[in-house]
Design an enzyme around this catalytic site. Structure first.
Site, PDB file in Angstrom:
ATOM      1  N   VAL A 205       0.872  -1.189   0.000  1.00  0.00           N
ATOM      2  CA  VAL A 205       0.000   0.000   0.000  1.00  0.00           C
ATOM      3  C   VAL A 205       0.899   1.226   0.000  1.00  0.00           C
ATOM      4  CG1 VAL A 205      -1.718   1.310   1.314  1.00  0.00           C
ATOM      5  CG2 VAL A 205      -1.762  -1.195   1.397  1.00  0.00           C
ATOM      6  N   HIS A 206       0.660   2.163  -0.890  1.00  0.00           N
ATOM      7  CA  HIS A 206       1.429   3.408  -0.813  1.00  0.00           C
ATOM      8  C   HIS A 206       0.728   4.582  -1.464  1.00  0.00           C
ATOM      9  CE1 HIS A 206       2.313   2.357  -4.947  1.00  0.00           C
ATOM     10  NE2 HIS A 206       2.770   3.571  -5.132  1.00  0.00           N
TER      11      HIS A 206
END
Ligand code: UD1
Ligand code: UDP
Length: 456
Positions: A205-206
């Protein structure tokens, strides 16, 4: 031919590596590799040069972190100096980061052809910085390489001239294939204490649309907590780590026994982890493409994707950050044996590992970049060779076929007086009040109308 290749972030380095490798072997192309410095930590940048066998960049701009605008303007500013001193025939960038946008603006403003690889992706979501970046970069480019037919047709729909769009496939497939052998030697599973019989899920996730919202991160964490029948490995992007600390969620995450948190992994270790996984949950673009390439089902932690091929094939599902949707998608993929067998046989929509070759071949054989810069109406004019005109009196009654035959223009759409699109074929005569959109050389337009008058 002198080309500047730019990279700024980890996916750009990965996707540029196969292009660099081929160009490096080609005598007539002289390459200057420029790193903007958007990513700078060893595990976000240097490790990828090492893992993919790309030498250190020739120039480091050192732009670093910052707001969307600071980062973009930093690239524009610093790129100007490089462009002035190196005087390239073209500048090539991959993807949709702020580094790519800054480079596209800098090179276009200096009248140096910009070449955009991974062009034509659309999420139709302007809250994503990447959607803004890719739309501008695509339209500033003198040459676009689209990874899929969908992306290719997006550009044509937007009026982009077909002569300047090439279907290449995505170079990430080339990268994955190139390192296959090295990946098989990675010890990452052993280092993380994972045995072969565990049900494994990788998480990454980013993206800003997740990390900047506490409730979205909370949704992802709730799902992860409940999926304790799996071993979950989550290499944390620095942006995500920062946010999880700010929201005070990192502590909760660390208490989950089935979750292994790691620093960002190098490319070989990450691919080993991904290819050993039963499912991946991610908001990453590159990981979606790799999931299709490695046949690992992908739960997309976003509300949309600019990579719809995955969903069409059934190997990807949009789950957003709603815990129930994430959990049910993950379980479907992990426990449905029939579906897993089906996935094994799917074609890869992102290419066959020859994208970089296609790109370099096109640049070598088809395009003289100096000609694009100095002579081509395409470079001079952006995309103005679509012209719309209200049917003049002398064209009323003339058929589409006759118009095309005499002018060399192609009729692309016809609208009635109230702006509605009119269905037409070659035998349709133009009517009074209609607006016709045609495609051809804009510099001949007046000549064409005059000609039509004479030929009637
Ligand atoms: C950027 C791209 C995104 C791409 C991603 C790849 C934009 C708008 N975003 O997002 O499209 O998917 O790269 O990973 O261009 N940081 C470090 N060390 C680093 C780099 C970043 O600690 O080496 C931290 C900094 O706190 C920084 C934050 O991560 O502020 C975000 O980095 P940034 O490059 O702005 O965006 P990404 O989220 O990495
Ligand atoms: N990746 C990696 N190590 C990690 C996480 C991702 O090597 O710990 C690789 C992954 O294989 C993919 C690329 O990074 O090729 C994707 O980058 P990211 O998700 O940061 O950006 P995006 O593709 O969304 O732009």
């Amino acid at each position: 031919m002198r080309l500047i290749l730019t990279v700024g972030t980890r996916p750009e380095i990965i996707k540029m590596a196969p292009i660099y490798e081929i160009m490096d072997r080609v005598k007539e192309i002289e390459v200057l590799l420029v790193h903007t410095g958007q990513h700078y930590d060893w595990e976000m940048s240097e490790v990828f040069f090492k893992d993919l066998g790309v030498p250190e960049p020739d120039v480091e701009l050192g732009v670093g972190s910052g707001s969307q605008l600071a980062q973009t303007s930093g690239v524009i500013d610093k790129m100007e100096r490089v462009l002035r001193s190196y005087e390239p025939d073209g500048v090539l960038s991959v993807g949709d980061t702020n580094s790519v946008l800054g480079t596209a603006i800098a090179s276009s403003k200096m009248e140096i052809p910009f070449i955009h690889v991974e062009s034509g992706l659309r999420s139709y979501d302007f809250t994503m910085p990447e959607e803004i970046n890719r739309r501008i970069a695509d339209h500033l480019a003198s040459i676009n390489f689209s990874p899929t037919l969908g992306a290719f047709s997006n550009l044509l729909e937007e009026g982009y001239p077909a002569e300047r769009v090439f279907l290449s496939g995505n170079t990430i497939v080339d990268a994955v294939m190139k390192v296959q052998e090295l990946v098989s030697r990675s010890n990452i599973l052993r280092e993380l204490g994972i045995s072969e019989d565990e049900l494994l899920m990788t998480v990454t996730v980013h993206r800003k649309e997740n990390t900047d919202y506490e409730h979205r991160m909370l949704g992802i964490l709730k799902a992860i907590k409940e999926l304790d029948d799996l071993t979950i490995v989550w290499p944390l992007h620095p942006r995500t780590l920062k946010r999880l600390k700010e929201y005070d969620l990192l502590r909760d995450l660390k208490t989950m026994d089935h979750v292994i948190l790691t620093d960002p992994l190098g490319y070989l270790d990450f691919l080993k982890l991904l290819s050993s996984s039963h499912v991946v949950a991610t908001d990453s673009g590159g990981v979606q493409e790799e999931s299709a390439t490695l046949r690992v089902p992908c739960v997309i932690l976003r509300n949309n994707t600019e990579r719809p091929e995955l969903i069409e094939l059934g190997i990807g599902r949009i789950a957003g950050t709603n815990p129930a949707s994430i959990i049910s998608s993950v379980r479907d993929f992990v426990y449905n044996e029939k579906m897993r067998t089906k996935l094994e046989k799917l074609p890869n929509p992102y290419g066959d590992g020859t994208a970089a070759k296609v790109i370099v071949d096109v640049l070598r054989r088809t395009w003289d970049l100096r000609a694009i810069r100095h002579e081509s109406p395409y470079f001079r004019g952006g995309s103005p060779h679509y012209i719309a005109f209200k049917v003049p009196e002398n064209l009323v009654g003339i058929t589409v076929a006759r118009f095309q035959e005499i002018t060399g223009y192609e009729v692309v759409s016809i609208y009635n007086a109230s702006g509605k699109a009119v269905f037409f074929d070659l035998s349709k005569p133009f009517s009074r009040g209609e607006v016709v959109r045609v495609r051809g050389d804009p510099y001949n337009f007046q000549k064409v109308v005059k000609l039509m008058r004479e030929r009637r």
